[in-house]
Design a protein around this motif. Structure first.
Motif, PDB file in Angstrom:
ATOM      1  N   LEU A  12       5.706 -50.099 -31.057  1.00 59.51           N
ATOM      2  CA  LEU A  12       5.599 -51.529 -31.355  1.00 59.51           C
ATOM      3  C   LEU A  12       5.953 -51.835 -32.813  1.00 59.51           C
ATOM      4  O   LEU A  12       6.628 -52.824 -33.099  1.00 59.51           O
ATOM      5  CB  LEU A  12       4.203 -52.045 -31.011  1.00 59.51           C
ATOM      6  N   ARG A  16       9.115 -54.166 -34.027  1.00 60.75           N
ATOM      7  CA  ARG A  16       8.858 -55.309 -34.917  1.00 60.75           C
ATOM      8  C   ARG A  16       9.674 -55.192 -36.198  1.00 60.75           C
ATOM      9  O   ARG A  16      10.195 -56.173 -36.712  1.00 60.75           O
ATOM     10  CB  ARG A  16       7.352 -55.364 -35.237  1.00 60.75           C
ATOM     11  N   GLU A  23      11.054 -60.606 -28.763  1.00 58.47           N
ATOM     12  CA  GLU A  23      10.116 -60.837 -27.678  1.00 58.47           C
ATOM     13  C   GLU A  23      10.162 -59.591 -26.807  1.00 58.47           C
ATOM     14  O   GLU A  23      11.205 -58.960 -26.677  1.00 58.47           O
ATOM     15  CB  GLU A  23      10.471 -62.082 -26.881  1.00 58.47           C
ATOM     16  N   ALA A  60      -0.937 -56.660 -27.538  1.00 59.74           N
ATOM     17  CA  ALA A  60      -0.485 -57.185 -28.836  1.00 59.74           C
ATOM     18  C   ALA A  60      -1.322 -56.625 -29.981  1.00 59.74           C
ATOM     19  O   ALA A  60      -0.818 -56.400 -31.083  1.00 59.74           O
ATOM     20  CB  ALA A  60      -0.546 -58.706 -28.841  1.00 59.74           C
ATOM     21  N   TRP A  66       2.215 -58.724 -33.655  1.00 59.97           N
ATOM     22  CA  TRP A  66       2.538 -59.167 -32.298  1.00 59.97           C
ATOM     23  C   TRP A  66       1.510 -60.173 -31.831  1.00 59.97           C
ATOM     24  O   TRP A  66       0.338 -60.105 -32.207  1.00 59.97           O
ATOM     25  CB  TRP A  66       2.561 -57.984 -31.323  1.00 59.97           C
ATOM     26  N   GLU A  67       1.932 -61.118 -30.984  1.00 58.08           N
ATOM     27  CA  GLU A  67       1.013 -62.053 -30.360  1.00 58.08           C
ATOM     28  C   GLU A  67       1.369 -62.192 -28.889  1.00 58.08           C
ATOM     29  O   GLU A  67       2.528 -62.092 -28.507  1.00 58.08           O
ATOM     30  CB  GLU A  67       1.042 -63.413 -31.054  1.00 58.08           C
ATOM     31  N   LEU A 104       5.087 -60.600 -25.027  1.00 58.52           N
ATOM     32  CA  LEU A 104       4.654 -60.632 -26.420  1.00 58.52           C
ATOM     33  C   LEU A 104       5.767 -61.195 -27.282  1.00 58.52           C
ATOM     34  O   LEU A 104       6.937 -61.081 -26.951  1.00 58.52           O
ATOM     35  CB  LEU A 104       4.311 -59.228 -26.925  1.00 58.52           C
ATOM     36  N   ARG A 105       5.381 -61.749 -28.408  1.00 59.92           N
ATOM     37  CA  ARG A 105       6.353 -62.270 -29.367  1.00 59.92           C
ATOM     38  C   ARG A 105       5.962 -61.729 -30.737  1.00 59.92           C
ATOM     39  O   ARG A 105       4.784 -61.642 -31.071  1.00 59.92           O
ATOM     40  CB  ARG A 105       6.292 -63.795 -29.356  1.00 59.92           C
ATOM     41  N   ALA A 106       6.987 -61.374 -31.521  1.00 59.28           N
ATOM     42  CA  ALA A 106       6.739 -60.957 -32.899  1.00 59.28           C
ATOM     43  C   ALA A 106       6.156 -62.160 -33.629  1.00 59.28           C
ATOM     44  O   ALA A 106       6.735 -63.240 -33.625  1.00 59.28           O
ATOM     45  CB  ALA A 106       8.025 -60.488 -33.569  1.00 59.28           C
TER      46      ALA A 106
END
Length: 132
Positions: A12, A16, A23, A60, A66-67, A104-106
């Motif tokens: 991860l 990122r 995403e 996340a 991450w979110e 997930l989205r950065a």
């Protein structure tokens, strides 16, 4: 789920770093299922599940930046009877919730807003989260 917790974090972080506006869609199991030899896929294939997450938020949280955007149960599109049978098996054998897919989205760096074009491309806000 095939990576140990340190390997998942490293993956991860690498994603990122290489793709700051990334995403990611990933499947994951609840930790109790992931670490269990009771799951039929583990027995049939000899695979070893080494980590798990409690939904998209848990996934996340495995690495900074991450979110969670959304969670989708894998079995949500099959018949009610099959969902009930699968749910009963999970509760009786494993005591764990369904297998899911998380989007997930950065996360933008602290203090930096998401551009309107990026926000629009992300789709609707996750349940329980307001826009902005």
């Amino acid at each position: 789920m095939y990576l140990d917790p340190a390997g998942l974090r490293s993956f991860l972080v690498s994603c990122r770093t290489a793709f700051p506006a990334a995403e990611l869609v990933a499947d994951h199991f609840h930790p109790r299922i992931a670490l269990s030899g009771l799951h039929p896929i583990v027995r049939a294939t000899g695979a070893r599940f080494r980590s798990g997450a409690r939904g998209g938020r848990g996934l996340a949280a495995a690495a900074p930046g991450w979110e969670k955007v959304s969670d989708h149960r894998v079995m949500e599109r099959i018949s009610l009877g099959h969902r009930a049978a699968g749910g009963l098996f999970r509760l009786l054998a494993l005591g764990a919730p369904a297998y899911s897919v998380a989007r997930l989205r950065a996360a933008p760096p602290a203090g930096r807003a998401v551009s309107p074009s990026r926000a629009a491309s992300a789709g609707p806000a996750a349940p329980g989260r307001g826009a902005g």
